[in-house]
Every structure is written in structure tokens, then in C-alpha cells.
Design an enzyme around this catalytic site. Structure first.
Site, short mmCIF file in Angstrom:
data_model
loop_
_atom_site.label_atom_id
_atom_site.label_comp_id
_atom_site.label_asym_id
_atom_site.label_seq_id
_atom_site.Cartn_x
_atom_site.Cartn_y
_atom_site.Cartn_z
N GLU A 12 0.84 -1.20 0.00
CA GLU A 12 0.00 0.00 0.00
C GLU A 12 0.87 1.26 0.00
OE1 GLU A 12 -3.60 -1.89 2.73
OE2 GLU A 12 -1.89 -0.95 3.69
N GLU A 193 -6.73 -2.19 11.84
CA GLU A 193 -5.87 -1.20 12.50
C GLU A 193 -6.53 0.13 12.86
OE1 GLU A 193 -5.04 -2.34 9.32
OE2 GLU A 193 -3.79 -4.02 9.95
N ASP A 216 -11.71 -6.82 -0.90
CA ASP A 216 -12.43 -8.10 -0.86
C ASP A 216 -13.74 -7.84 -0.13
OD1 ASP A 216 -12.08 -8.96 2.20
OD2 ASP A 216 -10.21 -8.07 1.53
N1 SAH Z 1 -2.46 -13.11 4.86
C1 SAH Z 1 -2.42 -11.71 4.58
C2 SAH Z 1 -2.78 -10.95 5.77
C3 SAH Z 1 -3.81 -9.99 5.44
S1 SAH Z 1 -4.29 -9.02 6.75
C4 SAH Z 1 -1.08 -11.31 4.01
O1 SAH Z 1 -0.85 -11.56 2.86
O2 SAH Z 1 -0.24 -10.73 4.70
C5 SAH Z 1 -5.30 -7.94 5.89
C6 SAH Z 1 -4.86 -6.52 5.89
O3 SAH Z 1 -5.72 -5.77 5.04
C7 SAH Z 1 -4.98 -5.89 7.25
O4 SAH Z 1 -4.00 -4.91 7.40
C8 SAH Z 1 -6.41 -5.30 7.25
O5 SAH Z 1 -6.43 -3.99 7.79
C9 SAH Z 1 -6.83 -5.25 5.78
N2 SAH Z 1 -7.96 -6.12 5.38
C10 SAH Z 1 -8.32 -6.32 4.09
N3 SAH Z 1 -9.35 -7.18 3.99
C11 SAH Z 1 -9.67 -7.55 5.26
C12 SAH Z 1 -10.63 -8.46 5.81
N4 SAH Z 1 -11.44 -9.14 5.01
N5 SAH Z 1 -10.66 -8.63 7.15
C13 SAH Z 1 -9.82 -7.93 7.95
N6 SAH Z 1 -8.88 -7.08 7.48
C14 SAH Z 1 -8.79 -6.86 6.15
#
Ligand code: SAH
Length: 249
Positions: A12, A193, A216
Site C-alpha cells: 500500500e 488497525e 475483498d
Molecule cells: N495473509 C495476509 C494478511 C492480510 S491481513 C497477508 O498476505 O499478509 C489484511 C490486511 O488488510 C490488514 O491490514 C487489514 O487492515 C486489511 N484487510 C483487508 N481485507 C480484510 C478483511 N477481510 N478482514 C480484515 N482485514 C482486512
């Protein structure tokens, strides 16, 4: 009047660091902070890390060590509200911590010590951010993301939920959303966050605003949609929106 631009993930932030002038990298508390000038304005770019505690540490350092005048979060989130679709943009007006529950002593989701369930963002800064997003979507929306039905991305403004959970099933998503909506908290998106940064900024009286692009739908496809979006479009949104915002400040 330095503006902190906070993102959760390197994908990002990458475009912002690339455009930074007079860049200086400082490490503190195990994190990298990029000081410099972006589109003519003094900024500090930082990664929050994932989850509420990591984000709170980064926000505290930005205030205590860098003395920033305001914090703006730019990142991605899962869409929860009806009509909040992949590629849309949400500007948070306030936040709720969906995993905070001190009931029955306090109302569910209420962080003790704060005025109510919702942690407000700064109204003025959020209005500038909404203006920046609208300008971006009008001038370059088609370059960002177009849904399969040809619908261009839309701006939504309202409540966003944060918690220490990547929401990747329609069932969990409903379990999170339905009680909030039933209690009058019409939630648009979920991430991990923002509410923590909002809380730290309330503590210090530092203005905070957040924009989240929907990567998503926090459903059974989220684990597929999220990485594709993060790698292909997330940083383009961040670059455009931040440039328009800095011009308004
Ligand atoms: N496995 C992932 C982790 C993703 S965490 C990786 O490749 O590292 C997801 C990040 O995007 C977090 O910082 C959160 O703030 C945001 N986010 C996007 N979609 C989300 C969802 N469905 N649930 C919670 N956080 C989400």
C-alpha cells in the site's frame, strides 16, 4: 505541520515512498519511518504493521517522536455494507472495535474510558479526504478498478470496524455485521488497525482520518481477492488519493 501517512502493508505504501523527495529513513521501535517532502508538503510515511497493537505503537511514535500534526491512514479493507464492493473507497467517519466486549459492565464494543461505542475521526480532515477521493474517482476512477458489470468505483462515508482478525468467510462476516447493524451501527467495512489509531489520536488530540479501498468482501473469496488487489491496484489508489489530499491541506 507534518502529515503522517500510515499504511498497514508495504504494497500500500510502495508508490508513496517512490515519490518522496529529500527522503530520510529513520528506524525506531523496530519500524522504518520515511521523512521527506511529498507533493510539496512535509510528511512522514510509516507502516503500522498488522493489527491494533502494532498500529497503536506506530501511531504513538508518530505523535511522540515525530510530532506530527495529523495522521492519515490509507489502506485496504473488506466490504461489509450492502453495495460496498471491491474497488469502492470508504472514508471512515468513525470507528468501532468489533472485538471489544466488556458487557455487561459496558455496552458491547464500548472501549471503557471513551465517550461511546464509536471512536470519531476528525470531521475537517475527513471532509478533505472525501474531497480528495471524489476528485480522484472523477478524474481517474476508470484507471483504478472497474467491476465486472462495468460499474466504476464509488465513495462511501461512514462507520468502519477494526479487530484482530482477517475476516475470510461470509458466516464470520455476517456474525460481525448483523449485531452491529441491529444496534444501529451501520458498518461499511472491516479491517485490522484503524480503530486503534483513532483511539491513540483521541488520546493526544491529534486529527485523524482514514481511507480504505475495498480489496475483498470479507467472504469466502476474500483470501483470493485480497492478494490480487493488494498486488495490482492498492498502491495506485493510495498515490492518487494522497496527492489530491496534500494539495488540499
Ligand atoms: N495473509 C495476509 C494478511 C492480510 S491481513 C497477508 O498476505 O499478509 C489484511 C490486511 O488488510 C490488514 O491490514 C487489514 O487492515 C486489511 N484487510 C483487508 N481485507 C480484510 C478483511 N477481510 N478482514 C480484515 N482485514 C482486512
Amino acid at each position: 505541520m507534518t502529515t503522517a501517512i500510515l499504511s498497514a502493508l508495504p504494497e500500500e505504501q510502495s508508490g508513496l515512498v517512490g515519490s518522496l523527495e529529500q527522503a530520510r529513513r529513520v528506524t525506531h521501535a523496530g519500524r522504518a519511518f520515511w521523512q521527506g517532502v511529498l507533493h510539496g508538503k512535509p510528511v512522514v510515511l510509516a507502516l503500522s504493521g498488522m493489527g491494533k497493537v502494532a498500529a497503536a505503537t506506530t501511531a504513538t511514535v508518530l505523535v511522540e517522536r515525530f510530532g506530527v500534526a495529523r495522521i492519515v491512514f490509507t489502506g485496504v479493507a473488506g466490504g461489509l455494507g450492502d453495495g460496498v464492493r471491491v474497488g469502492d473507497v470508504v472514508v471512515a467517519l468513525d470507528y468501532v472495535q468489533h472485538d471489544m466486549d466488556v458487557s455487561p459492565l459496558f455496552q458491547r464494543w464500548h472501549v471503557p474510558g471513551y465517550a461511546g461505542v464509536r471512536l470519531p475521526c476528525d470531521a475537517g480532515l475527513s471532509a478533505h479526504l472525501s474531497g480528495a477521493v471524489s476528485a480522484c474517482l472523477q478524474s481517474a476512477g476508470g484507471q483504478f478498478y472497474v467491476n465486472s458489470d462495468g460499474r466504476p468505483p464509488q465513495l462511501h462515508r461512514g462507520l468502519v470496524a477494526s479487530g484482530d482478525q482477517f475476516v475470510t468467510s461470509a458466516q464470520v462476516s455476517r456474525a460481525l455485521r448483523d449485531p452491529l447493524v441491529a444496534a444501529g451501527h451501520d458498518v461499511l467495512a472491516v479491517e485490522m488497525e484503524g480503530a486503534a489509531v483513532a483511539q491513540v489520536c483521541l488520546d493526544y488530540g491529534v486529527p485523524f482520518a482514514a481511507v480504505r479501498t475495498i480489496s475483498d468482501r470479507a467472504d469466502d473469496d476474500a483470501h483470493v481477492d485480497f492478494p490480487v488487489f493488494i498486488q495490482t491496484v492498492a498502491s495506485r489508489y493510495a498515490d492518487h488519493i494522497v496527492r489530491h489530499l496534500l494539495e488540499l491541506l
